[in-house]
Design a protein around this motif. Structure first.
Motif, PDB file in Angstrom:
ATOM      1  N   SER A   1       0.750  -1.068  -0.021  1.00 48.29           N
ATOM      2  CA  SER A   1       0.062  -0.141  -0.200  1.00 48.29           C
ATOM      3  C   SER A   1       0.751   1.313   0.042  1.00 48.29           C
ATOM      4  O   SER A   1       0.471   2.228  -0.624  1.00 48.29           O
ATOM      5  N   ILE A   2       1.854   1.256   0.608  1.00 44.36           N
ATOM      6  CA  ILE A   2       2.996   2.314   0.437  1.00 44.36           C
ATOM      7  C   ILE A   2       3.360   2.563  -0.788  1.00 44.36           C
ATOM      8  O   ILE A   2       3.494   3.755  -1.485  1.00 44.36           O
ATOM      9  N   GLU A   3       3.600   1.313  -1.597  1.00 42.09           N
ATOM     10  CA  GLU A   3       4.112   1.577  -2.912  1.00 42.09           C
ATOM     11  C   GLU A   3       2.774   2.290  -3.916  1.00 42.09           C
ATOM     12  O   GLU A   3       3.110   3.020  -4.735  1.00 42.09           O
ATOM     13  N   LEU A   4       1.807   1.613  -3.526  1.00 45.06           N
ATOM     14  CA  LEU A   4       0.643   2.140  -4.219  1.00 45.06           C
ATOM     15  C   LEU A   4       0.357   3.605  -3.974  1.00 45.06           C
ATOM     16  O   LEU A   4      -0.140   4.387  -4.984  1.00 45.06           O
ATOM     17  N   ALA A   5       0.502   4.121  -2.679  1.00 41.29           N
ATOM     18  CA  ALA A   5       0.403   5.379  -2.482  1.00 41.29           C
ATOM     19  C   ALA A   5       1.480   6.394  -3.097  1.00 41.29           C
ATOM     20  O   ALA A   5       1.139   7.388  -3.622  1.00 41.29           O
ATOM     21  N   LYS A   6       2.587   5.866  -3.243  1.00 40.16           N
ATOM     22  CA  LYS A   6       3.747   6.605  -4.172  1.00 40.16           C
ATOM     23  C   LYS A   6       3.264   6.588  -5.436  1.00 40.16           C
ATOM     24  O   LYS A   6       3.252   7.603  -6.301  1.00 40.16           O
ATOM     25  N   GLU A   7       2.819   5.515  -6.176  1.00 38.90           N
ATOM     26  CA  GLU A   7       2.322   5.709  -7.416  1.00 38.90           C
ATOM     27  C   GLU A   7       1.076   6.572  -7.697  1.00 38.90           C
ATOM     28  O   GLU A   7       1.207   7.245  -8.815  1.00 38.90           O
ATOM     29  N   LYS A   8       0.294   6.648  -6.817  1.00 41.58           N
ATOM     30  CA  LYS A   8      -1.042   7.441  -7.031  1.00 41.58           C
ATOM     31  C   LYS A   8      -1.002   8.895  -6.549  1.00 41.58           C
ATOM     32  O   LYS A   8      -1.609   9.613  -6.596  1.00 41.58           O
ATOM     33  N   GLY A   9       0.478   9.204  -5.881  1.00 43.85           N
ATOM     34  CA  GLY A   9       0.768  10.576  -5.168  1.00 43.85           C
ATOM     35  C   GLY A   9      -0.091  10.659  -4.022  1.00 43.85           C
ATOM     36  O   GLY A   9      -0.501  11.797  -3.701  1.00 43.85           O
ATOM     37  N   THR A  10      -0.628   9.671  -3.202  1.00 43.14           N
ATOM     38  CA  THR A  10      -1.460   9.867  -2.045  1.00 43.14           C
ATOM     39  C   THR A  10      -0.722  10.506  -0.826  1.00 43.14           C
ATOM     40  O   THR A  10       0.491   9.632  -0.749  1.00 43.14           O
ATOM     41  N   PHE A  11      -0.958  11.218  -0.055  1.00 43.42           N
ATOM     42  CA  PHE A  11      -0.390  11.669   1.033  1.00 43.42           C
ATOM     43  C   PHE A  11      -0.747  10.727   2.191  1.00 43.42           C
ATOM     44  O   PHE A  11      -2.008  10.576   2.345  1.00 43.42           O
ATOM     45  N   LEU A  12       0.446  10.559   3.062  1.00 40.14           N
ATOM     46  CA  LEU A  12       0.101   9.753   4.425  1.00 40.14           C
ATOM     47  C   LEU A  12       0.325  10.752   5.576  1.00 40.14           C
ATOM     48  O   LEU A  12       1.247  11.406   5.551  1.00 40.14           O
ATOM     49  N   SER A  13      -0.713  10.776   6.360  1.00 39.03           N
ATOM     50  CA  SER A  13      -0.798  11.867   7.367  1.00 39.03           C
ATOM     51  C   SER A  13      -0.898  11.147   8.673  1.00 39.03           C
ATOM     52  O   SER A  13      -1.970  10.463   8.947  1.00 39.03           O
TER      53      SER A  13
ATOM     54  N   ALA B   1       7.439   4.011   5.577  1.00 45.48           N
ATOM     55  CA  ALA B   1       6.989   5.083   4.531  1.00 45.48           C
ATOM     56  C   ALA B   1       7.971   6.082   4.450  1.00 45.48           C
ATOM     57  O   ALA B   1       8.135   6.460   3.165  1.00 45.48           O
ATOM     58  N   VAL B   2       8.521   6.540   5.453  1.00 48.50           N
ATOM     59  CA  VAL B   2       9.461   7.710   5.099  1.00 48.50           C
ATOM     60  C   VAL B   2      10.839   7.080   4.348  1.00 48.50           C
ATOM     61  O   VAL B   2      10.993   7.644   3.331  1.00 48.50           O
ATOM     62  N   LYS B   3      11.215   5.966   4.764  1.00 48.78           N
ATOM     63  CA  LYS B   3      12.198   5.191   4.229  1.00 48.78           C
ATOM     64  C   LYS B   3      12.001   4.884   2.558  1.00 48.78           C
ATOM     65  O   LYS B   3      12.908   4.998   1.682  1.00 48.78           O
ATOM     66  N   ALA B   4      10.660   4.477   2.182  1.00 46.56           N
ATOM     67  CA  ALA B   4      10.212   4.188   1.078  1.00 46.56           C
ATOM     68  C   ALA B   4      10.213   5.449  -0.050  1.00 46.56           C
ATOM     69  O   ALA B   4       9.735   5.311  -0.904  1.00 46.56           O
ATOM     70  N   GLY B   5      10.076   6.633   0.659  1.00 41.73           N
ATOM     71  CA  GLY B   5       9.899   8.018  -0.126  1.00 41.73           C
ATOM     72  C   GLY B   5       8.425   8.267  -0.502  1.00 41.73           C
ATOM     73  O   GLY B   5       8.073   8.967  -1.431  1.00 41.73           O
ATOM     74  N   ALA B   6       7.543   7.903   0.576  1.00 44.25           N
ATOM     75  CA  ALA B   6       5.987   8.189   0.341  1.00 44.25           C
ATOM     76  C   ALA B   6       6.105   9.459   0.376  1.00 44.25           C
ATOM     77  O   ALA B   6       6.636  10.428   1.303  1.00 44.25           O
ATOM     78  N   LYS B   7       4.950  10.146   0.139  1.00 43.37           N
ATOM     79  CA  LYS B   7       4.611  11.712   0.319  1.00 43.37           C
ATOM     80  C   LYS B   7       4.069  11.611   1.817  1.00 43.37           C
ATOM     81  O   LYS B   7       2.914  11.128   2.004  1.00 43.37           O
ATOM     82  N   MET B   8       4.431  12.464   2.647  1.00 45.66           N
ATOM     83  CA  MET B   8       4.260  12.518   4.013  1.00 45.66           C
ATOM     84  C   MET B   8       3.712  14.044   4.324  1.00 45.66           C
ATOM     85  O   MET B   8       4.374  14.893   4.179  1.00 45.66           O
ATOM     86  N   ALA B   9       2.485  13.852   4.945  1.00 45.36           N
ATOM     87  CA  ALA B   9       1.970  15.177   5.433  1.00 45.36           C
ATOM     88  C   ALA B   9       2.196  15.372   7.013  1.00 45.36           C
ATOM     89  O   ALA B   9       2.791  14.483   7.634  1.00 45.36           O
ATOM     90  N   PHE B  10       1.839  16.586   7.533  1.00 46.65           N
ATOM     91  CA  PHE B  10       2.046  16.611   8.998  1.00 46.65           C
ATOM     92  C   PHE B  10       0.604  16.944   9.469  1.00 46.65           C
ATOM     93  O   PHE B  10      -0.054  17.954   9.120  1.00 46.65           O
ATOM     94  N   GLY B  11       0.166  15.846  10.276  1.00 39.72           N
ATOM     95  CA  GLY B  11      -1.019  15.784  10.882  1.00 39.72           C
ATOM     96  C   GLY B  11      -1.070  15.162  12.313  1.00 39.72           C
ATOM     97  O   GLY B  11      -0.535  14.226  12.350  1.00 39.72           O
ATOM     98  N   THR B  12      -1.499  16.016  13.316  1.00 38.37           N
ATOM     99  CA  THR B  12      -1.402  15.499  14.479  1.00 38.37           C
ATOM    100  C   THR B  12      -2.711  14.710  15.153  1.00 38.37           C
ATOM    101  O   THR B  12      -2.362  14.476  16.337  1.00 38.37           O
TER     102      THR B  12
END
Length: 427
Positions: free
Chosen positions: A275-287, A327-338
Motif C-alpha cells: 500500500s505504501i508503494e501504491l500510495a507513491k504510485e498514485k501520489g497519495t499523502f500519508l498523514s 513509509a519515510v524510508k520508502a519515499g512516500a509523500k508525508m503530510a504533517f497531521g497531529t
C-alpha cells in the motif's frame, strides 16, 4: 528584543487588516529555505498587503523610510506551519461519555479558544477534519472576517461514516436513536452527504474507512464502507472540486481507499509495504499522527477515554510509528497531521521530534508541515515557503530548528496574513 505583541487584541487585529497598504520589513533574520535547507543570513523580508513582496537585502527593496521595521536579528525565520489533521471544536479532556454533555454552541466556543492557541503555536493554516453542525465552517468564516484570531481553516464539515462506524455515535442505547450527522450507507447515500457538505461550506471531504481507536465498538482493522461506496465518495468530491481525506487504520481499508483515489490517508497505522508503494504510485499523502499515542496512553484515562480505546491504542501505537518509519524510508509523500483535539491544542509542534525520532531529518519534518501540506491542500501557490508572491504567514524561533527541531515546540514570533500576532523574540 522587547515583547511588543504577545497576543494582539481583536481590535488591534482589525486595525492591522485595514492598514494593509502599510509596508512591514522583517529585518536581518536567518531565513530558512524549506525546499533546500539553505539559510540566508542577515536577510530581510518585505511584506505588503498581506503578501511577501521581497526577500533578501533591504537595499533591493526600494524603502522610503515609512515602513514598519521589526528587528529579527539572530532569529531563525520560517514559513507558517500547517497541520493537516485537527479538531478545533474538540477538547482533550472531553473524551468518551463526557462528550455527551457538550452542546454544539459550547463546542464552537471551545473552537474559538483553540484556534487562537493553534495560531500562537505557529500554525497558520490547518485542515479541520470533522466538526458537528458545520461549526468549523462558522469558525473559518469568523476568522476570515476578522471577528476572531486564528489560523486559516480548511473545514470538512461533518465527517462521513457508516451506521455504527467510527464516524457514528455509539455511546447511547438503541432507544435514543442517536445517529451522527454524517452517517450514510450506499453509493447514492454517500454522494448526497458529500453534496450536503459542499452546500454548507466544506472545503475538503473526510470519511471514516476503518474502525478507530476512540470510537466505542469498532475494530481498528475492520474496513468501513465498501469499495463502491468509497469510490462514490471520492468521485463526487472530485467532481465538485474537493479533495478527500480518509480515516484509516486497517490494512485493507487503507488499500481500498488509495485504490478509490483519496488524496490523503489519515493515521495509516497498519499500512503494508504494497500500500505504501501504491500510495507513491498514485501520489497519495500519508498523514500519520505519531505523537498522540503518548498522550492517550499517559493521560487518556483521566481525560475520559474508554478502557477499550486505551487497549486499542496499546495495540496500534507502536505499529503506527513503525509504519511511519517504513513509509519515510520508502519515499512516500508525508503530510504533517497531529489529531489535535485528542490532545491539548497548541501542542502541535511536539510531533516534529517524534517524526525525527522515527526516521525523518529535521528538514523533512519541517517540509511535511510546510511545502508538503501546501501541496496536499492545493495551496502551493500561496503558502508553504518564504517566497515572493506568497501569503505573509511567517514564524520565527530563537534557535536553529534544523539543528534541534524541538525549537518548533516554542515559537517566538507569529505573523499571519501580514499581521503580527505574537512576538517574544529575545525574551
Amino acid at each position: 528584543m522587547t515583547l511588543r505583541l504577545a497576543a494582539l487584541s481583536l481590535a488591534a487585529l482589525s486595525a492591522a487588516s485595514t492598514a494593509m497598504a502599510e509596508r512591514t520589513v522583517l529585518s536581518g533574520g536567518n531565513v530558512i529555505d524549506v525546499r533546500t535547507g539553505d539559510i540566508m543570513t542577515d536577510a530581510s523580508i518585505l511584506v505588503e498587503d498581506g503578501r511577501i513582496v521581497g526577500v533578501g537585502s533591504e537595499d533591493s527593496f526600494g524603502l522610503d523610510g515609512a515602513e514598519t521595521v521589526i528587528d529579527m536579528q539572530g532569529a531563525y525565520v520560517l514559513p507558517g506551519l500547517s497541520d493537516s489533521h485537527v479538531h478545533l471544536t474538540s477538547r482533550h479532556d472531553d473524551h468518551g461519555y463526557r462528550g455527551l454533555a457538550v452542546s454544539l454552541p459550547r463546542a464552537t466556543i471551545s473552537g474559538v479558544a483553540n484556534a487562537q492557541k493553534t495560531l500562537r503555536a505557529g500554525f497558520t493554516t490547518v485542515r479541520n477534519v470533522g466538526a458537528g453542525g458545520y461549526s468549523d465552517v462558522a469558525l473559518r468564516d469568523a476568522i476570515m472576517d476578522g471577528e476572531i484570531p486564528g489560523p486559516r481553516v480548511i473545514p470538512a464539515g461533518v465527517a462521513l461514516g457508516i451506521t455504527g462506524g467510527h464516524c457514528d455515535t455509539n455511546l447511547l442505547p438503541f432507544e435514543y436513536k442517536d445517529r451522527a450527522e454524517g452517517v450514510a450507507d450506499g453509493p447514492w447515500g454517500v454522494r448526497q452527504k458529500v453534496r450536503q457538505n459542499v452546500k454548507y461550506g466544506a472545503e475538503v471531504i473526510k470519511y471514516c474507512g476503518t474502525g478507530g481507536v476512540l470510537s466505542k465498538g469498532t475494530k481498528i482493522g475492520a474496513q468501513q464502507f465498501t469499495a463502491e461506496e468509497m469510490e462514490a465518495i471520492v468521485d463526487e468530491a472530485h467532481l465538485l472540486g474537493l479533495k478527500v481525506a480518509v480515516h484509516a487504520h486497517g490494512t485493507k481499508g487503507i488499500r481500498t481507499a488509495i485504490e478509490a483515489g483519496v488524496d490523503s490517508v489519515e493515521h495509516s497505522s497498519l499500512i503494508d509495504d504494497e500500500s505504501i508503494e501504491l500510495a507513491k504510485e498514485k501520489g497519495t499523502f500519508l498523514s500519520m499522527d505519531v505523537y498522540v499515542s503518548d498522550f492517550i496512553l499517559a493521560e487518556g484515562e483521566e481525560a475520559g477515554i474508554l478502557p477499550e480505546s486505551l487497549e486499542k491504542e496499546r495495540q496500534v501505537g507502536r505499529a503506527q510509528r513503525e509504519s511511519f518509519q517504513r513509509a519515510v524510508k520508502a519515499g512516500a509523500k508525508m503530510a504533517f497531521g497531529t489529531d489535535a483535539g485528542v490532545y491539548a491544542h497548541g501542542l502541535n509542534g511536539r510531533q516534529f521530534a517524534y517524526m525525527v525520532e522515527w526516521g525523518m531529518s529535521p528538514l523533512q519534518a519541517i517540509q511535511a508541515s510546510t511545502i508538503n501540506n501546501a501541496e496536499l491542500f492545493g495551496m502551493s501557490d500561496s503558502i508553504g515557503a518564504i517566497e515572493v508572491g506568497k501569503e505573509a504567514d511567517i514564524i520565527a524561533v530563537d534557535g536553529n530548528p534544523l539543528d534541534n527541531v524541538k525549537e518548533l515546540e516554542d515559537v517566538d514570533f507569529v505573523m499571519v496574513d501580514g499581521s503580527v500576532f505574537a512576538d517574544e523574540l529575545g525574551e
